[in-house]
Write an enzyme that holds these catalytic residues in place. Structure first.
Site, short mmCIF file in Angstrom:
data_model
loop_
_atom_site.label_atom_id
_atom_site.label_comp_id
_atom_site.label_asym_id
_atom_site.label_seq_id
_atom_site.Cartn_x
_atom_site.Cartn_y
_atom_site.Cartn_z
N TYR A 143 0.89 -1.55 -0.37
CA TYR A 143 0.02 -0.15 -0.19
C TYR A 143 0.55 1.03 0.00
CZ TYR A 143 -4.06 -2.91 1.01
OH TYR A 143 -4.63 -3.93 1.27
N LYS A 194 4.10 -15.54 1.51
CA LYS A 194 3.43 -16.12 0.63
C LYS A 194 5.12 -16.11 0.28
CE LYS A 194 1.80 -17.49 -2.70
NZ LYS A 194 0.68 -18.66 -2.98
N ASP A 226 -2.40 -18.18 1.41
CA ASP A 226 -3.54 -18.69 0.25
C ASP A 226 -4.11 -19.88 1.50
OD1 ASP A 226 -0.85 -19.81 -0.47
OD2 ASP A 226 -1.65 -21.14 -2.24
N ASP A 250 -5.32 -7.34 5.71
CA ASP A 250 -6.36 -6.84 5.19
C ASP A 250 -7.92 -7.42 5.04
OD1 ASP A 250 -7.35 -4.37 4.58
OD2 ASP A 250 -6.68 -4.10 2.83
N ASP A 254 -10.64 -9.23 7.00
CA ASP A 254 -12.38 -9.81 6.82
C ASP A 254 -12.50 -10.73 7.05
OD1 ASP A 254 -12.14 -6.68 6.18
OD2 ASP A 254 -12.71 -6.84 4.48
#
Ligand code: NAD
Length: 363
Positions: A143, A194, A226, A250, A254
Site C-alpha cells: 500500500y 507468500k 492461500d 487486510d 475481513d
C-alpha cells in the site's frame, strides 16, 4: 480524582456519524461512572473532508489527532467519491492518518460471541470458541511501496505498478508487537506470508524465525497466505494470534471477521510507538444503509472500549462497556446485520438507547 482525556472524534462518512453518536453517548455515561472526563474534538476526514475543504486529510485534522490522547474513528468512503484520483479519495485520508501517526500495528480481534454463533455462516461446531487476534502491519508493504502509479509504456499501453517492500526493521517492530500479543494470549503465533513466491516474504519469514529466539514461550508457525485463507474457514480454532503484512492482513482480517457472524461487531486498534492510537470498527462506511438508522453501532462502541483499555489504560471501564454489549445481546436485541429468528430487531438509535439504559442499570 477525575482523569481528563482529549479524544479526537473522526465520524467520517456513510454510517460513521450515526454510530459515532452512540459511542460518544456511551463514553459520557461511562465517564460519569468512573470519574473520567472526556474532552471531545470533532475533526474532518474522508469524503466529508473532501466536500468541506477539498482534501481527505486536512492538516488541521492531523494536528488535532497528534495533540490528543486517543483518536476514535468511524469509517470513510462512499460511491460519491469513487471516481476521484486515488490520492484525492477518502481512503487516502485513512492511509495518511495511519502514516502521519506512524501507526504500524493494527490489532483486530475476531472473537465469536456465544449469543451470535447462529449469525455465522459457518457451522456451530466450526466457530464455537473462535478467539483470534490478527496483528496486521499497517504502514508498509504494497500500500505504500514505491514505485507506484499507472505509467505509459514505450508502446503507449498503460501499466499499473505497486511495490511490495519491507525492511528488516519494519518486520521486526511488527513482529515484536505480535510476539508480545501472543505471549499475553495463548502463546501461539502464526506468521502468514507468500515466501514460496515473493522475496519480500522470504525476508519476512527469516526475520520472524530469528525473532522467535527472543520469545521461547511463544510457539511460532508459518503459513502461506492461500493456505491460511483456507484454514481460517476450514478450522479456525487452530489459530490464536496471526501476524502478517498489510495486504494479506487486510484480506485475512475481513475473512476472520466473517467467522464471527458480523463485521458490524468487530473493533480494532491501530498503535504506534508513541503517538496516540486510532480505534475504529473493522467495517467500512456501509453506504448502502447510511442515513437509514439500520447500522449496527456495536463495533464502534467496542472500539471505544478498546480505546479505554489500550489507549487510556482504563480496563475496568472497558470491561463495563463490553459486558453491557453482551447483556443487550443476551436479552435478544439485534440490528439487521446480526438478526436471527425470534430476536427483536432494533435500529441504530434504539440499540444505543438500550445500551445506555443497560450501562445506567435501568434494565
Ligand atoms: P462495508 O464494511 O462498508 O460494507 C460491507 C457490508 O457490510 C455492507 O452490506 C454493509 O451494509 C454491511 N455493514 C458494514 N458495517 C455495518 C454495520 N455497522 N452495521 C450493519 N451493516 C454493516 O464495506 P464496503 O461495502 O466494501 O465499502 C463501503 C465503503 O467503505 C467504501 O467506500 C470503502 O472504501 C469504505 N471502507 C472504509 C473502511 C474504513 O473506513 N476503515 C474500511 C473498509 C471499507
Amino acid at each position: 480524582m477525575t482523569q481528563n482525556y482529549r479524544i479526537t472524534l473522526l465520524p467520517g462518512d456513510g454510517i460513521g456519524p450515526e454510530i459515532m453518536a452512540v459511542a460518544v453517548d456511551v463514553l459520557n455515561v461511562v465517564g460519569k461512572k468512573f470519574d473520567l472526563q472526556f474532552e471531545f474534538t470533532e475533526a474532518l476526514i474522508g469524503g466529508a473532508a473532501i466536500d468541506a475543504v477539498g482534501e481527505p486529510l486536512p492538516a488541521d485534522t492531523l494536528n488535532t489527532c497528534r495533540q490528543s490522547d486517543a483518536v476514535l474513528l468511524a469509517a470513510i468512503g462512499g460511491y460519491k467519491w469513487d471516481s476521484l484520483p486515488s490520492n484525492m479519495r477518502p481512503e487516502a485520508g485513512l492511509l495518511g492518518l495511519r502514516a502521519g501517526l506512524n501507526l504500524f500495528a493494527n490489532l483486530r480481534p475476531a472473537k465469536i460471541l456465544p449469543q451470535l454463533i447462529d449469525s455465522s455462516t459457518l457451522k456451530r461446531e466450526i466457530v464455537e470458541g473462535v478467539d483470534i487476534m490478527v496483528v496486521r502491519e499497517l504502514t508498509g508493504g504494497i500500500y505504500f511501496g514505491k514505485p507506484k502509479g499507472i505509467f505509459a509504456t514505450e508502446t503507449g499501453e498503460k501499466r499499473g505498478v505497486n511495490t511490495m517492500a519491507y525492511t528488516e526493521a519494519e518486520i521486526d517492530r511488527i513482529g515484536r508487537v505480535a510476539f508480545e500479543t501472543a505471549k499475553k494470549r495463548s502463546g501461539k503465533l502464526c506468521s502468514v506470508d507468500k515466501a514460496n513466491v515473493l522475496e519480500v516474504s522470504q525476508l519476512w519469514r527469516d526475520r520472524m524465525t530469528q525473532l522467535s529466539a527472543e520469545y521461547p514461550d511463544v510457539e511460532l508457525s508459518h503459513l502461506y497466505v492461500d493456505n491460511a485463507a483456507m484454514q481460517l474457514v476450514r478450522s479456525p480454532k487452530q489459530f490464536d494470534t496471526i501476524v502478517t503484512g498489510n495486504l494479506f492482513g487486510d484480506i485475512l482480517s475481513d475473512a476472520a471477521a466473517m467467522l464471527t457472524g458480523s463485521i458490524g461487531m468487530l473493533p480494532s486498534a491501530s498503535l504506534g510507538a508513541s503517538a496516540p492510537g486510532v480505534y475504529e470498527p473493522v467495517h467500512g462506511s456501509a453506504p448502502d444503509i447510511a442515513g437509514q438508522d439500520k447500522a449496527n453501532p456495536l463495533a464502534q462502541v467496542l472500539s471505544a472500549a478498546m480505546m479505554l483499555r489500550y489507549g487510556l489504560n482504563q480496563p475496568v471501564a472497558a470491561e463495563f462497556i463490553e459486558k453491557a454489549v453482551l447483556q443487550v445481546l443476551e436479552q435478544g436485541y439485534r440490528t439487521g446485520d446480526i438478526m436471527s429468528a425470534d430476536m427483536n430487531l432494533l435500529g441504530c438509535k434504539a440499540m444505543g438507547e438500550l445500551l445506555i439504559q443497560t450501562l445506567e442499570g435501568r434494565i
